[in-house]
Design an enzyme around this catalytic site. Sequence first.
Site, PDB file in Angstrom:
ATOM      1  N   HIS A 123       8.028 -15.548  21.512  1.00 55.84           N
ATOM      2  CA  HIS A 123       6.724 -14.937  21.228  1.00 55.84           C
ATOM      3  C   HIS A 123       5.961 -14.888  22.554  1.00 55.84           C
ATOM      4  O   HIS A 123       6.150 -15.760  23.416  1.00 55.84           O
ATOM      5  CB  HIS A 123       6.002 -15.831  20.221  1.00 55.84           C
ATOM      6  CG  HIS A 123       4.723 -15.297  19.682  1.00 55.84           C
ATOM      7  ND1 HIS A 123       3.547 -15.337  20.392  1.00 55.84           N
ATOM      8  CD2 HIS A 123       4.413 -14.733  18.487  1.00 55.84           C
ATOM      9  CE1 HIS A 123       2.577 -14.814  19.657  1.00 55.84           C
ATOM     10  NE2 HIS A 123       3.072 -14.450  18.492  1.00 55.84           N
ATOM     11  N   CYS A 364       4.621  -9.386  18.687  1.00 53.12           N
ATOM     12  CA  CYS A 364       4.261 -10.178  19.879  1.00 53.12           C
ATOM     13  C   CYS A 364       5.507 -10.750  20.546  1.00 53.12           C
ATOM     14  O   CYS A 364       5.513 -11.887  21.030  1.00 53.12           O
ATOM     15  CB  CYS A 364       3.293 -11.315  19.546  1.00 53.12           C
ATOM     16  SG  CYS A 364       1.726 -10.741  18.947  1.00 53.12           S
TER      17      CYS A 364
HETATM   18  N1  PLP Z   1       5.005 -18.743  18.626  1.00 52.12           N
HETATM   19  C1  PLP Z   1       5.600 -18.141  17.594  1.00 52.12           C
HETATM   20  C2  PLP Z   1       7.078 -18.233  17.452  1.00 52.12           C
HETATM   21  C3  PLP Z   1       4.839 -17.442  16.657  1.00 52.12           C
HETATM   22  O1  PLP Z   1       5.430 -16.843  15.633  1.00 52.12           O
HETATM   23  C4  PLP Z   1       3.435 -17.378  16.833  1.00 52.12           C
HETATM   24  C5  PLP Z   1       2.604 -16.591  15.909  1.00 52.12           C
HETATM   25  O2  PLP Z   1       3.067 -15.661  15.293  1.00 52.12           O
HETATM   26  C6  PLP Z   1       2.864 -18.046  17.915  1.00 52.12           C
HETATM   27  C7  PLP Z   1       3.674 -18.717  18.799  1.00 52.12           C
HETATM   28  C8  PLP Z   1       1.380 -18.050  18.134  1.00 52.12           C
HETATM   29  O3  PLP Z   1       0.761 -18.734  17.090  1.00 52.12           O
HETATM   30  P1  PLP Z   1      -0.843 -18.742  16.965  1.00 52.12           P
HETATM   31  O4  PLP Z   1      -1.261 -17.307  17.013  1.00 52.12           O
HETATM   32  O5  PLP Z   1      -1.081 -19.378  15.628  1.00 52.12           O
HETATM   33  O6  PLP Z   1      -1.364 -19.545  18.089  1.00 52.12           O
END
Ligand code: PLP
Length: 406
Positions: A123, A364
């Site tokens: 991500h 993302c």
């Molecule tokens: N990492 C992963 C694998 C995710 O799926 C997400 C959100 O979709 C994030 C990080 C970021 O999470 P947050 O937006 O809750 O900080």
Amino acid sequence: MTFDVNKIRKDFPALEQKVYGKELVYFDNAATTLKPSVVIERLSNFYKKENSNVHRGVHFLSQEATTAMENARQYIKEFIGASSTSEIIFTKGTTESINLVASSFGKKFIEKGDEIIVSELEHHANIIPWQLLCEEKEAILKVIPVDDAGELDMEAYKNLITSRTKIVAVAHISNALGTINPIVKIIEIAHHRNVPVLIDGAQGISHKSVNVSILDCDFYAFSGHKIFAPMGIGVLYGKEKLLNEMPPYQSGGEMIKEVSFEKTTFNELPFKFEAGTPNVGGILALESALKYIKNIGIDVIESYEHELLTYATAQLKNMPEINIIGNASNKSSLISFVIKGVHHYDAGTILDKLGIAVRTGHHCAQPIMTRFGIDGTLRISFAFYNTKEEINIFVDALKTVIKMFL
Ligand code: PLP
């Protein structure tokens, strides 16, 4: 506890509603999960009765709120198997947790020419903080490649680690493909070379049982909203020894011991990393969410969700127009796919009008989309309140979409 999905669905008020006159089918759980009544009530009760700032008040409500918050920290510590409450840092979510590590660990341990390893399926939250750190420190970002099934190339990973590698940061579960990464092996390989590992647990925490002590990861980051708790609260687990060596991330109230204009000394863990008023309501509601999950049983959840995954995958594989992106042998309850000749956004829009909430786009995770030569997918992601009947409704709707466009 026996698993009764119809009973469980009654715990989630959002499932009672209709959208565009249709029963809501909520298949966007990887983006955020729905909240059970116990969580909503916990949050609401905090603001109704207990509302007070923590750690600095002599009055009754403040002391009650402080005790409740620290009890929640204790519960979360046990839920993820940490050794001490000093290792549980409250943040806004996974993104902030990773930024905290990149900034603070980076300040202390990363120098010019050092190397940081991430993977191709991360991500953006687990790419950009490291990229910015590399720019600032003139360090090098190295990337573990992914094969055609969406699995990490472990041989390539081994070869990426050098004497300059300072940290490895990988997802527990890919939000774009559903791949469950072999994090035990990843950690073992890194530790063999004395390299610490951060696990991005945003998708892992709600689908797998996590014990950070058994995993032996150095950091584990997750968001409350992806595990049935409110938005705006998250956790960073870090090994106490490392956290002690790391400088503060943000500064202000709560994180200090003594302040004068000449010098400030910092509070002990975990408060050193918790500048400002914390999200107390969110913390208490997170505790409620974890208790709710624990009561159902994460293993029970995992096996039910696996049934949903297998059922949905079989149906999609029967449709020649559909191409599933990510066919790892170990997958969580998430399917990313494209419909040949139909843009994901168009398909998602029609599905929405049929009452079905799916995700479209790059999730993302643009680098992994590029790896597969696409600009996005449709993504369905299940939680334990979803059903095979909902999958049937979704598959029928998908057939309607295909008929409309092809
Ligand atoms: N990492 C992963 C694998 C995710 O799926 C997400 C959100 O979709 C994030 C990080 C970021 O999470 P947050 O937006 O809750 O900080």
